[in-house]
Design a protein around this motif. Structure first.
Motif, mmCIF file in Angstrom:
data_model
loop_
_atom_site.group_PDB
_atom_site.id
_atom_site.type_symbol
_atom_site.label_atom_id
_atom_site.label_comp_id
_atom_site.label_asym_id
_atom_site.label_seq_id
_atom_site.Cartn_x
_atom_site.Cartn_y
_atom_site.Cartn_z
ATOM 1 N N PRO A 1 -27.584 36.064 -9.805
ATOM 2 C CA PRO A 1 -27.249 37.448 -10.194
ATOM 3 C C PRO A 1 -28.486 38.127 -10.782
ATOM 4 C CG PRO A 1 -25.657 35.870 -11.081
ATOM 5 C CD PRO A 1 -26.804 35.073 -10.552
ATOM 6 N N ILE A 2 -28.687 39.359 -10.404
ATOM 7 C CA ILE A 2 -29.858 40.073 -10.901
ATOM 8 C C ILE A 2 -29.499 40.883 -12.140
ATOM 9 C CG2 ILE A 2 -29.592 42.221 -9.573
ATOM 10 C CD1 ILE A 2 -32.691 41.885 -8.998
ATOM 11 N N GLU A 3 -30.411 40.943 -13.081
ATOM 12 C CA GLU A 3 -30.222 41.713 -14.306
ATOM 13 C C GLU A 3 -31.194 42.897 -14.295
ATOM 14 O OE1 GLU A 3 -27.845 40.953 -16.265
ATOM 15 O OE2 GLU A 3 -27.366 38.934 -15.534
ATOM 16 N N ASP A 4 -30.893 43.891 -15.112
ATOM 17 C CA ASP A 4 -31.725 45.100 -15.135
ATOM 18 C C ASP A 4 -33.197 44.779 -15.397
ATOM 19 O OD1 ASP A 4 -29.558 46.662 -14.605
ATOM 20 O OD2 ASP A 4 -29.164 47.197 -16.695
ATOM 21 N N GLY A 5 -33.456 43.855 -16.299
ATOM 22 C CA GLY A 5 -34.841 43.528 -16.635
ATOM 23 C C GLY A 5 -35.602 42.851 -15.514
ATOM 24 N N ASP A 6 -34.876 42.256 -14.551
ATOM 25 C CA ASP A 6 -35.552 41.562 -13.449
ATOM 26 C C ASP A 6 -36.335 42.526 -12.568
ATOM 27 O OD1 ASP A 6 -34.565 39.061 -14.183
ATOM 28 O OD2 ASP A 6 -32.701 39.370 -13.092
ATOM 29 N N PHE A 7 -35.854 43.753 -12.431
ATOM 30 C CA PHE A 7 -36.517 44.704 -11.535
ATOM 31 C C PHE A 7 -37.942 45.011 -11.977
ATOM 32 C CE2 PHE A 7 -32.005 45.680 -10.705
ATOM 33 C CZ PHE A 7 -32.004 45.504 -9.327
ATOM 34 N N ASP A 8 -38.191 44.932 -13.279
ATOM 35 C CA ASP A 8 -39.537 45.225 -13.782
ATOM 36 C C ASP A 8 -40.564 44.203 -13.294
ATOM 37 O OD1 ASP A 8 -38.416 47.342 -15.153
ATOM 38 O OD2 ASP A 8 -38.150 46.194 -17.012
ATOM 39 N N ARG A 9 -40.094 43.017 -12.945
ATOM 40 C CA ARG A 9 -41.005 41.943 -12.530
ATOM 41 C C ARG A 9 -41.078 41.781 -11.011
ATOM 42 N NH1 ARG A 9 -37.957 39.764 -16.756
ATOM 43 N NH2 ARG A 9 -36.662 38.571 -15.304
ATOM 44 N N LEU A 10 -40.303 42.584 -10.281
ATOM 45 C CA LEU A 10 -40.231 42.427 -8.825
ATOM 46 C C LEU A 10 -40.837 43.642 -8.124
ATOM 47 C CD1 LEU A 10 -36.559 41.072 -8.529
ATOM 48 C CD2 LEU A 10 -38.681 39.755 -8.755
ATOM 49 N N ASP A 11 -41.607 43.383 -7.087
ATOM 50 C CA ASP A 11 -42.226 44.441 -6.290
ATOM 51 C C ASP A 11 -41.320 44.735 -5.092
ATOM 52 O OD1 ASP A 11 -43.699 46.125 -4.727
ATOM 53 O OD2 ASP A 11 -45.462 44.816 -4.588
ATOM 54 N N PRO A 12 -40.748 45.935 -4.982
ATOM 55 C CA PRO A 12 -39.816 46.212 -3.879
ATOM 56 C C PRO A 12 -40.438 46.013 -2.498
ATOM 57 C CG PRO A 12 -40.438 48.232 -5.037
ATOM 58 C CD PRO A 12 -40.920 47.105 -5.857
ATOM 59 N N ALA A 13 -41.757 46.127 -2.381
ATOM 60 C CA ALA A 13 -42.398 45.945 -1.078
ATOM 61 C C ALA A 13 -42.287 44.506 -0.582
ATOM 62 C CB ALA A 13 -43.867 46.356 -1.165
ATOM 63 N N LYS B 1 -28.387 38.505 -5.963
ATOM 64 C CA LYS B 1 -27.197 39.277 -5.604
ATOM 65 C C LYS B 1 -26.962 40.342 -6.669
ATOM 66 C CE LYS B 1 -24.078 35.771 -7.553
ATOM 67 N NZ LYS B 1 -23.002 34.801 -7.260
ATOM 68 N N TRP B 2 -26.622 41.524 -6.200
ATOM 69 C CA TRP B 2 -26.426 42.661 -7.096
ATOM 70 C C TRP B 2 -25.087 43.295 -6.751
ATOM 71 C CZ3 TRP B 2 -29.742 47.745 -7.215
ATOM 72 C CH2 TRP B 2 -29.527 48.391 -8.447
ATOM 73 N N LYS B 3 -24.061 42.818 -7.420
ATOM 74 C CA LYS B 3 -22.714 43.298 -7.123
ATOM 75 C C LYS B 3 -22.504 44.707 -7.642
ATOM 76 C CE LYS B 3 -19.942 39.101 -6.679
ATOM 77 N NZ LYS B 3 -18.669 38.456 -7.097
ATOM 78 N N ARG B 4 -21.602 45.425 -7.002
ATOM 79 C CA ARG B 4 -21.218 46.738 -7.501
ATOM 80 C C ARG B 4 -20.520 46.562 -8.835
ATOM 81 N NH1 ARG B 4 -18.399 49.962 -2.607
ATOM 82 N NH2 ARG B 4 -18.822 51.725 -3.996
ATOM 83 N N ASP B 5 -20.572 47.578 -9.665
ATOM 84 C CA ASP B 5 -19.986 47.490 -11.001
ATOM 85 C C ASP B 5 -18.497 47.184 -10.900
ATOM 86 O OD1 ASP B 5 -22.413 48.078 -12.134
ATOM 87 O OD2 ASP B 5 -22.031 50.236 -12.203
ATOM 88 N N ALA B 6 -18.038 46.289 -11.766
ATOM 89 C CA ALA B 6 -16.621 45.929 -11.775
ATOM 90 C C ALA B 6 -15.766 47.122 -12.195
ATOM 91 C CB ALA B 6 -16.390 44.766 -12.727
ATOM 92 N N ARG B 7 -14.532 47.169 -11.661
ATOM 93 C CA ARG B 7 -13.587 48.188 -12.094
ATOM 94 C C ARG B 7 -12.964 47.738 -13.407
ATOM 95 N NH1 ARG B 7 -12.035 48.099 -6.459
ATOM 96 N NH2 ARG B 7 -13.506 49.446 -5.355
ATOM 97 N N LEU B 8 -12.617 48.689 -14.255
ATOM 98 C CA LEU B 8 -12.024 48.398 -15.559
ATOM 99 C C LEU B 8 -10.679 49.081 -15.683
ATOM 100 C CD1 LEU B 8 -15.161 48.917 -17.855
ATOM 101 C CD2 LEU B 8 -14.218 46.745 -17.085
ATOM 102 N N VAL B 9 -9.724 48.365 -16.269
ATOM 103 C CA VAL B 9 -8.405 48.931 -16.501
ATOM 104 C C VAL B 9 -7.831 48.288 -17.759
ATOM 105 C CG1 VAL B 9 -7.227 47.215 -15.071
ATOM 106 C CG2 VAL B 9 -6.171 49.452 -15.414
ATOM 107 N N ASP B 10 -7.073 49.054 -18.524
ATOM 108 C CA ASP B 10 -6.442 48.534 -19.743
ATOM 109 C C ASP B 10 -5.061 48.005 -19.410
ATOM 110 O OD1 ASP B 10 -8.562 49.070 -21.414
ATOM 111 O OD2 ASP B 10 -7.864 51.077 -21.936
ATOM 112 N N CYS B 11 -4.830 46.720 -19.708
ATOM 113 C CA CYS B 11 -3.569 46.049 -19.405
ATOM 114 C C CYS B 11 -2.967 45.464 -20.676
ATOM 115 C CB CYS B 11 -3.779 44.923 -18.390
ATOM 116 S SG CYS B 11 -4.485 45.449 -16.823
ATOM 117 N N VAL B 12 -1.675 45.228 -20.637
ATOM 118 C CA VAL B 12 -0.958 44.676 -21.786
ATOM 119 C C VAL B 12 -0.677 43.192 -21.549
ATOM 120 C CG1 VAL B 12 1.100 44.852 -23.244
ATOM 121 C CG2 VAL B 12 0.108 46.911 -22.210
ATOM 122 N N LEU B 13 -0.956 42.362 -22.538
ATOM 123 C CA LEU B 13 -0.658 40.939 -22.461
ATOM 124 C C LEU B 13 0.850 40.733 -22.368
ATOM 125 C CD1 LEU B 13 -1.399 37.910 -22.704
ATOM 126 C CD2 LEU B 13 -1.344 38.221 -25.201
#
Length: 545
Positions: A207-219, A405-417
């Motif tokens: 999984p890729i983290e935001d800080g990883d992009f600073d160390r990677l060359d897109p080319a 791997k860079w997954k799309r942001d997860a969906r969030l919903v408030d549910c009751v236990l």
């Protein structure tokens, strides 16, 4: 058997990876064949016993103990093997302590009528730890925190070879792996795979983290869509007599070709393709829920083949003809893959398209809107994107620095236990498995909660203690091991739930089910009446569901 039991017991209580590795390596070095081979097979999921099932264990313990007491104990302990091991009335001295090879070979060969006598005799002869290890072996659920990769790494340590070398020969071997150990200890040749259509260990991503992009060359990287299917390997080759062998492997090496004759018949060239198994209708990728209609089946009907046509979106070529090309850089493999698919000329196989981008900002925009970035009608089947170094070889396992791997942001919903149940293993004393729901209008008027998912992770150990206390204090009903907790509009507990996808379901009263739900946050501050309604979830359903 006692030494194998000792190993499992030590591993179960050892949290450190390197310490686990040392324990397994020492065991394999000091234990003779075939014992060590069967132990390695148990730790890598290489043993399966057709007639030995958990139901057999339950039937045996019911004959030796009070069923009510066993039920209460199992509810408290939460683990079948541990409960039976502790409760079994041993008859020490009644039988000789069995050896591991004796147990494995007997379980393989014994029929249904002989198994109860054999297993009961072994349980009589063993102590608590031995009984626990035996039952773990039978049920196949070791739960000792050891992955197949870690166990193979321990084996590789015997010969001072890289773990990847063991992975390369692994799927041509069978327990108890005498050839493997002979090679690793320098007394035999390197095992050679003789299968014309072998499984090749898959390459995985991080999984890729935001800080990883600073160390990677897109080319230096290419990107492609991450599809919502299952990873497969389609392999075809020829035997010495010229007859063709074609197999379709899951990510773990299980041959599932019998359920996908529509794909097997189309792979008419020698080679090995790595890709994503999908269902395609009218040239559009369908939801994972649709794909599930084809999964976990031994055979399929003609009607199912027509209604759920299988497809592989290919993103790598591992073997071209008889030539293994995994050592080549990704860009070169990609070029040969395009040529291979052109020769194959099958509508069942197509090339996973690359995402054009010149900067990480451009890729971020594409990930946020796949439909506008080339995914088109297939956008709803996109989970995110894969980022791969153009010069990367195809290596088994999860090597660092090559694939992300860079997954799309997860969906969030408030549910009751709504309900809680005890966990397994170290969580067997805690109510750690939670079922939650959302509000909807009831048929008789008013509102009711309907379940939409279940999760057992996403919270800290400290939060688990508080949740367990909450469940015990707010239980309003019991259904066997399940506790129903307070979930009225004015009282109850709200979870912020993150999930990867949504699908229709006939198993849930709500008609909906989440994919990969996890508890993102515990909303102690939010009243249950402010949790989400089912309309919020229905708006997130893909249009092709």
């Amino acid at each position: 058997m006692n030494r194998f039991a000792w190993l499992l017991d030590r591993l179960a209580y050892e949290p450190r990876r390197n310490a686990k590795l040392a324990l397994i390596t020492d065991y394999l070095r000091s234990t003779p064949d075939p014992d060590r081979g069967y132990a390695l097979a148990a730790m890598t999921g290489g043993l399966a016993f057709r007639n030995a099932k958990p139901g057999l264990i339950r039937a045996l313990v019911a004959e030796r103990t009070d069923p009510l007491l066993f039920g209460l104990s199992y509810d408290y302990v939460g683990d079948l093997s541990e409960t039976v091991a502790l409760m079994w009335p041993a008859r020490h001295g009644a039988n000789a302590v069995p050896h591991l090879p004796e147990v494995v070979e007997s379980l393989r060969e014994a029929g249904k009528t002989d198994l109860p006598r054999l297993v009961a005799g072994w349980l009589d002869a063993l102590d608590e730890t031995g009984r626990w290890a035996l039952l773990k072996l039978i049920t196949g659920a070791l739960r000792i925190g050891v992955s197949a990769r870690l166990a193979k790494t321990a084996a590789a340590n015997l010969g001072g070879v890289p773990p990847d070398e063991v992975e390369q020969v692994w799927h041509g071997l069978e327990p108890p792996y005498r050839e493997l150990f002979a090679w690793l200890e320098g007394v035999g040749p390197r095992p050679e795979a003789r299968d014309p259509a072998p499984f090749r260990p898959v390459m995985l991503s991080h999984p890729i983290e935001d800080g990883d992009f600073d160390r990677l060359d897109p080319a230096e990287f290419s990107a492609e869509w991450k599809w919502d299917g299952i990873r497969v390997q389609a392999v075809s080759g020829r035997k010495a007599d010229g007859s063709r062998v074609t197999r379709l492997y899951s990510r773990t090496g299980e041959d599932i070709a019998g359920a996908f004759p529509d794909l097997v018949d189309e792979l008419t060239l020698d080679g090995a393709l790595d890709g994503e198994l999908l269902v395609m209708r009218e040239s559009a990728v369908q939801s994972f829920n649709t794909l599930q209609q084809r999964l976990n089946r031994k055979t399929v009907t003609a009607k199912m083949l027509g209604e759920f046509p299988a497809h592989i979106r290919v993103y790598d070529l591992l073997a071209d003809g008889e030539e293994d090309i995994r050592h080549l850089p990704l860009d070169e493999r990609r070029g040969r893959l395009e040529a291979f698919l052109s020769r194959l000329a099958s509508v069942r196989f197509d090339l996973s398209p690359e995402i054009p981008f010149a900067s990480w900002e451009k890729l971020t925009a594409a990930r946020s809107d796949p439909a506008s970035a080339g995914a088109g009608a297939d956008a709803e089947a996109v989970e995110g994107c894969m980022i791969k170094r153009r010069d990367s070889p195809y290596l088994p396992g999860r090597p660092k620095g090559y694939w992300w791997k860079w997954k799309r942001d997860a969906r969030l919903v408030d549910c009751v236990l709504m309900y809680a149940q005890r966990g397994h293993g170290k969580r067997s004393s805690f109510y750690s498995d939670y079922t939650f729901g959302v509000w909807r209008v009831a048929a008789e008027g008013g509102e009711e909660l309907v379940p939409v998912g279940k999760a057992y992770f996403g919270f800290t150990d400290e939060e688990l203690i508080e949740l367990d206390k909450y469940v015990r204090k707010n239980t309003v009903n019991r259904f066997g091991p399940v506790r129903e907790v307070t979930h009225e509009a004015q009282a109850g507990l709200v979870f912020e739930v993150a999930f990867e996808g949504l699908q229709r379901s006939t198993r849930h009263k709500s008609g909906l089910a989440m994919r990969f739900p996890r508890i993102s946050r515990i909303r102690w501050d939010k009243p249950p009446r402010e949790a989400d309604h089912i309309e919020v979830l229905e708006a997130l359903l893909p249009t092709n569901v």
